[in-house]
Design an enzyme around this catalytic site. Structure first.
Site, short mmCIF file in Angstrom:
data_model
loop_
_atom_site.label_atom_id
_atom_site.label_comp_id
_atom_site.label_asym_id
_atom_site.label_seq_id
_atom_site.Cartn_x
_atom_site.Cartn_y
_atom_site.Cartn_z
N HIS A 1 -3.79 4.89 4.18
CA HIS A 1 -4.50 3.68 3.79
C HIS A 1 -3.83 2.42 4.30
CE1 HIS A 1 -6.56 1.13 0.66
NE2 HIS A 1 -7.54 1.91 1.07
N ASP B 1 0.83 -1.21 0.00
CA ASP B 1 0.00 0.00 0.00
C ASP B 1 0.86 1.26 0.00
OD1 ASP B 1 -2.29 1.82 0.62
OD2 ASP B 1 -3.31 -0.09 0.85
N SER C 1 -11.81 -2.04 1.15
CA SER C 1 -10.38 -2.08 1.47
C SER C 1 -10.11 -2.83 2.76
CB SER C 1 -9.82 -0.67 1.55
OG SER C 1 -10.40 0.01 2.62
#
Lengths: 805, 86
Positions: free
Chosen positions: A97, A56, A271
């Site tokens: 994230h 990520d 996610s």
């Protein structure tokens, strides 16, 4: 709704009570613990010794909920080409994230901070690769980092979910996936978990994302608390399983770790579902570290359940699996995963059977179905390709079409299972068609491969098109993946074999039965036929090995239990050459040279050979690890005190060494840190007393005469901060002055200088432009109500009124 | 609009003969060898600092002669792939 199970486990993490998807937090309200995570924990599985990494935008490795489980060896910065995956901080917190995903897997439990990860004892790393130009090289590098060390790669990204993109891995990333599943985890195969797309609102279809659509990735979708389809969810046939995630405003959300050492319960979309499944798989790998990448997919197919998930397309395929285009095989069940994994025997090897259609162009006419069929034997004629029981089914198509978004494609299996490979995509105006694009379905999992497969294409123009330009199906290829024998029933032979090894029985030898049918009753009295070759010079009184009067090599068992002659003693026995007898090894030995406990050469399943004592033990001693393949206790690396699964996966170190991830590195003196690239201790920044790296932002403790401010050590507090005590720390810490205050003496109302646009009034900073027309009456009201003493009203005319007396 | 490729100053190159051979070829054409691509054997990541970092066209120059070198099995200028966090 399941039992209220809060009393079983309680953690002091502040968000624990809000983790509704793990436990029932409130006796009076409904709860959703169908993912059975608590039950898996209660069986003792928390992800210990399993390594997960998040591909990520980085991972905040010093987050209090991640630091303890952070694994430097499972981390890398592909964007910066170094070993530190710390995210790049900016004012918008764009790079939050990866940190959010990581917490869901392995946030530390019971540390009074934020949340509890699903595999809260797993090692967690981060691969920073999204904060820069993403290319095929970047993806391939990221997917191939330390494949023998990292067990699970979790990714929650992909091509745009805008409903008009068709894109997937490039040639290098494809190779990286293939290498990973073939060679990763020392041949057991890397496990890649992928979040299915978020383009539900754009009418996107996850078959147009080559990552979730790959047979090498475990594609995960999401459901709301109440089992509804979330607004962002994409349908498709390659989704394998589902977890809870956020939904509408009234649905409860998922809590996780956030950038800048915080927690969040913001919208998570799909996610968060990938790391949740990565966490569940980590629990399963702890239960059985020897399961392969395909075993993991079989386990998910077998254990995921529709539960209360609402979809109008739930169907039972011909193998008895309930499956949906929204949720795959349903909600993951962590307890079922660990229970099944514990007793799991690896499925037989994967075979692939490919059939190509004839190269006849077929026209796709608007508003009509085009059916094209392939008849497959499952490659029964080629043993190494034979597929009888299906796993993934892939359809590669070459279609030219004036408007790609108008196409719908279905596949119908020989058993009649219809999977929708592609739904209509209103936003996709492309005229590129599908050039050898591979669609994938898991909906036929477990069904038989043989028979007629039908590809069904429907073109429904959603806007005016030139009627003379027709779409064409130029070629299609059916790729069946699966096994030649039943993936689970074939285990029966394994089980009976292991039973046979435990209680050797000569009557199980099929050869011994061969001549039996020819024996007649009168031959019992006096036998003059041939003896078995194993019979000795005294001959035999029958044709079988247990009819010998003496043996050439060894006799097995006693006369009472049916003595028989064998050329070699079976497992569990050794050959006593002098007595020409097979004698039992010591309990637990599989092969041995004598009957004593220290004369074992190999051990029975579940036991390990300790090479130094030649004995079989349940557990290996300190300094050794249980090698499940060799069934022996193998030595840990010389610097390790304890290790697991491999000599270099250390869990404790010898004196003078300390753990860096799962490697023992020399302990560095205060003021230095161990550099993994140079493999030596290097001096910290002069402002640090102890540190994790060379930068001034990598201090753990500050040097003498330095104060800790935010994440740095500074000689004096900068503007807007004052020096204060820090609980539990020897040195002082710079704390923030009151808002808008440039310098202060301490906490609260002690300001001595203000930011531009503010004025100092009663040691607090008041905005300049407030209330400049206050008259005497008004000020009297302010004064009589003592508004200036209340923080909330301080901005309210105090300055003007004070100035006017 | 059709999607427009964005070319970077990074290349993927397949060369047999190990790291040394890769280093030699990299320096011959002005690249820096950034090492093997993950666990893909014989695949190397080359970077060329004198080529524009992002371009709408695949740039030509002496560096592009690497395509013709007989010791190079395969070479590909890297294109930016639009990737979205979910």
């Amino acid at each position: 709704h399941t039992r209220n199970d809060l009393n079983f486990v309680h953690f002091n993490d502040p968000k624990w009570s809000g983790m509704w998807y793990i436990h029932c937090g409130d006796r009076s309200s409904r709860c959703r613990s169908e993912m059975n995570i608590l039950a898996a924990w209660q069986r003792g599985y928390t992800g210990k010794n399993v390594v997960v990494t998040i591909l990520d935008d980085g991972i905040e490795r010093n987050h209090p909920d991640l630091a303890q489980n952070y694994d430097q060896l499972a981390s890398y910065d592909v964007n910066g080409n170094d070993h530190d995956p710390t995210p790049r901080y900016d004012s918008s917190n764009e790079n939050k994230h990866g940190t959010r995903c990581a917490g869901e897997v392995a946030a530390v439990a019971n540390n009074s901070h934020c949340i509890v990860g699903i595999a809260y004892n797993a090692r967690i790393g981060g691969i920073r690769m999204l904060d820069g130009d993403v290319t095929d090289v970047v993806e391939a590098k990221s997917l191939g980092i330390r494949p023998d060390y990292i067990d699970i790669y979790s990714a929650s990204w992909g091509p745009d979910d805008d409903g008009k993109t068709v894109d997937g891995p490039g040639p290098l990333a494809k190779q990286a996936f293939e290498q990973g599943i073939k060679k990763g985890r020392k041949g057991l195969g890397s496990i890649f978990v992928w979040a299915s797309g978020n383009g539900g609102r754009e009418g996107d279809h996850c078959s147009c994302d080559g990552y979730t659509n790959s047979i090498y990735t475990i594609s995960v979708s999401s459901t709301t608390e109440n089992g509804n389809k979330p607004w962002y969810l994409e349908v498709c046939s390659s989704t394998l399983a589902t977890t809870y995630s956020s939904g509408e405003f009234y649905d409860r959300k998922i809590v996780t770790t956030d950038l800048r050492q915080r927690c969040t319960d913001g919208h998570t979309g799909t996610s968060v579902s990938a790391p949740m499944v990565a966490g569940v798989i980590a629990l399963a790998l702890e239960a059985n570290p020897l399961i392969t990448w395909r075993d993991v997919q079989h386990l998910l197919v077998k254990t995921s359940r529709p539960a209360h998930l609402k979809a109008n397309d739930w169907k039972t395929n011909a193998a008895g699996h309930k499956v949906s285009h929204l949720y795959g095989f349903g909600l993951v069940d962590a307890e079922a995963m660990v229970v099944e994994a514990k007793k799991w025997r690896s499925v037989p090897s994967q075979h692939t059977c490919t059939r190509i259609s004839d190269r006849r162009t077929r026209y796709i006419r608007p508003d009509q179905y085009l059916n094209a069929s392939i008849s497959s034997s499952g490659c029964a004629e080629q043993a190494d390709q034979s597929v009888v029981y299906l796993e993934h089914v892939v359809v590669r198509v070459l279609i030219v079409h004036p408007r790609r978004g108008d196409l719908q494609i279905n596949l119908i299996s020989p058993s009649g299972t219809r999977s929708q490979l592609l739904a209509k995509r209103l936003l996709d105006n492309s005229n590129e068609g599908f050039r050898n694009w591979e669609f994938m379905t898991v909906h036929c999992w477990g069904e038989k491969a043989e028979g007629q497969w039908t590809l069904e294409i429907f073109d429904s123009p959603s806007q005016h098109r030139n009627p003379e330009v027709l779409g064409k199906l130029k070629e299609w290829t059916l790729i069946l993946h699966g096994t030649a024998v039943h993936p689970y029933h074939s285990h029966t032979s394994h089980h009976s074999r292991s039973r046979m090894l435990e209680i050797p029985s000569p009557s199980r030898d099929p050869k011994a039965h061969e001549p039996q049918q020819e024996i007649t009753e009168e031959e019992e009295e006096e036998y003059d036929g041939p003896c078995r070759t194993e019979c000795g010079d005294q001959g035999c009184d029958g044709p079988n090995a247990d009819h010998c009067l003496n043996c050439v090599h060894f006799s097995l068992r006693s006369a009472k239990t049916g003595r028989t002659c064998v050329s070699q003693c079976p497992l569990g026995y050794y050959g006593d050459v002098e007595a020409r007898r097979c004698r039992r090894c010591f309990r637990g030995c599989e092969t041995c040279v004598g009957r004593a406990s220290n004369q074992c050469l190999s051990c029975r399943r579940g036991l390990y050979l300790h090479a130094d004592h030649s004995s079989c033990v349940n557990e290996c001693a300190t300094g050794y690890f249980a090698d499940d393949v060799q069934r022996q206790c193998a030595k840990c690396h010389e610097n390790c005190l304890k290790c697991v699964r491999d000599s270099d996966r250390c869990t404790a170190c010898n004196d003078g060494y300390s753990l860096a991830g799962m490697t023992c590195v020399p302990e560095c003196a205060d003021g230095t840190f161990f550099n993994l690239e140079e493999m030596k201790c290097i001096i910290c920044h002069h402002s640090c007393a102890t540190c994790t790296g060379p930068g001034k932002e990598e201090c753990i403790q500050c040097a003498k005469d330095f104060l800790q401010q935010e994440w740095k050590c500074v000689p004096a507090c900068t503007e807007g901060y004052y020096p204060g005590e820090a609980a539990g720390l020897p040195q002082k810490m710079c704390r923030k002055c009151e808002e808008n205050c440039l310098s202060c003496q301490g906490p609260g109302v002690t300001c001595s200088r203000c930011r531009e646009g503010y004025n100092l009034v009663s040691r607090t900073c008041i905005a300049n432009a407030t209330c400049n027309n206050a008259d005497e009456v008004f000020c009297e009201m302010v004064k009589s109500n003592r508004l200036c003493e209340k923080k909330l009203f301080r901005q309210f005319c105090c300055r003007t009124c004070l100035m006017t007396g | 609009l059709p999607s427009q490729n964005v070319y970077t100053n990074h290349w993927a190159v397949r060369i047999s003969g190990g790291r040394e051979e890769a280093d030699k070829l990299a320096s011959k054409y002005g690249y820096i060898n950034l090492g093997q691509i993950g666990s893909l054997e014989d695949h190397y990541h080359f970077h060329h600092s004198k080529v524009v970092r992002r371009s709408a066209f695949s740039t030509r120059g002496t560096h592009s002669f690497i395509h013709m070198d007989p010791k190079v099995d395969w070479v590909q200028q890297q294109v930016v792939k639009a990737r979205v966090k979910r």
